[in-house]
Motif scaffolding. Structure first.
Motif, PDB file in Angstrom:
ATOM      1  N   ILE A 190      65.607  68.326  -1.285  1.00 59.07           N
ATOM      2  CA  ILE A 190      66.115  67.168  -2.008  1.00 59.07           C
ATOM      3  C   ILE A 190      66.456  67.604  -3.426  1.00 59.07           C
ATOM      4  N   ASN A 191      67.677  67.336  -3.846  1.00 62.18           N
ATOM      5  CA  ASN A 191      68.100  67.638  -5.208  1.00 62.18           C
ATOM      6  C   ASN A 191      68.624  66.343  -5.817  1.00 62.18           C
ATOM      7  N   LEU A 192      67.884  65.808  -6.793  1.00 65.03           N
ATOM      8  CA  LEU A 192      68.272  64.546  -7.408  1.00 65.03           C
ATOM      9  C   LEU A 192      68.950  64.747  -8.763  1.00 65.03           C
ATOM     10  N   ARG A 193      69.421  65.949  -8.991  1.00 61.82           N
ATOM     11  CA  ARG A 193      70.160  66.212 -10.227  1.00 61.82           C
ATOM     12  C   ARG A 193      71.569  65.633 -10.101  1.00 61.82           C
ATOM     13  N   ASP A 194      72.037  65.027 -11.168  1.00 58.45           N
ATOM     14  CA  ASP A 194      73.394  64.482 -11.219  1.00 58.45           C
ATOM     15  C   ASP A 194      74.254  65.470 -12.009  1.00 58.45           C
ATOM     16  N   PHE A 195      75.052  66.249 -11.314  1.00 62.45           N
ATOM     17  CA  PHE A 195      75.856  67.281 -11.971  1.00 62.45           C
ATOM     18  C   PHE A 195      77.003  66.697 -12.785  1.00 62.45           C
ATOM     19  N   ALA A 196      77.271  65.397 -12.622  1.00 62.63           N
ATOM     20  CA  ALA A 196      78.295  64.739 -13.440  1.00 62.63           C
ATOM     21  C   ALA A 196      77.746  64.369 -14.813  1.00 62.63           C
ATOM     22  N   GLY A 197      76.419  64.361 -14.956  1.00 63.86           N
ATOM     23  CA  GLY A 197      75.806  64.031 -16.246  1.00 63.86           C
ATOM     24  C   GLY A 197      76.075  65.112 -17.273  1.00 63.86           C
ATOM     25  N   ASN A 198      76.104  64.708 -18.545  1.00 66.85           N
ATOM     26  CA  ASN A 198      76.408  65.687 -19.594  1.00 66.85           C
ATOM     27  C   ASN A 198      75.247  65.929 -20.550  1.00 66.85           C
ATOM     28  N   ASP A 199      74.090  65.300 -20.322  1.00 65.34           N
ATOM     29  CA  ASP A 199      72.896  65.577 -21.129  1.00 65.34           C
ATOM     30  C   ASP A 199      71.657  65.191 -20.319  1.00 65.34           C
ATOM     31  N   THR A 200      70.481  65.360 -20.902  1.00 65.08           N
ATOM     32  CA  THR A 200      69.254  65.116 -20.140  1.00 65.08           C
ATOM     33  C   THR A 200      69.067  63.654 -19.765  1.00 65.08           C
ATOM     34  N   SER A 201      69.677  62.724 -20.487  1.00 63.68           N
ATOM     35  CA  SER A 201      69.509  61.309 -20.153  1.00 63.68           C
ATOM     36  C   SER A 201      70.416  60.857 -19.015  1.00 63.68           C
ATOM     37  N   THR A 202      71.442  61.629 -18.686  1.00 63.06           N
ATOM     38  CA  THR A 202      72.364  61.219 -17.627  1.00 63.06           C
ATOM     39  C   THR A 202      72.426  62.211 -16.465  1.00 63.06           C
TER      40      THR A 202
END
Length: 75
Positions: A21-33
């Motif tokens: 399971i990978n819940l990282r959002d690669f579209a985010g541009n910083d640690t909050s997104t």
């Protein structure tokens, strides 16, 4: 105490890959997104200690600073 459906993790020849399971959002541009970043600490809560009677896996993420809770169900 061992339950009837316990799995012996000492028998390495019986190990099987179950899921990733990978819940990282690669579209985010910083640690909050960006979702969960750098999972570091793991803690298992036994079913007997959870009101839902399912075990929980707590994952502390070092970079994003959040804690993710997974409820484990099924066999």
């Amino acid at each position: 105490m061992k339950s009837n459906n316990a799995v012996d993790i000492n028998k390495l020849e019986n190990v099987k890959f179950y899921d990733y399971i990978n819940l990282r959002d690669f579209a985010g541009n910083d640690t909050s997104t960006s979702g969960d970043l750098a999972p570091e600490g793991l803690c298992l809560v036994e079913a007997k200690d959870n009101p839902t009677e399912n075990p929980l896996l707590l994952v502390a993420n070092e970079v994003s600073g959040n804690v993710r809770v997974f409820e484990i169900s099924g066999k």
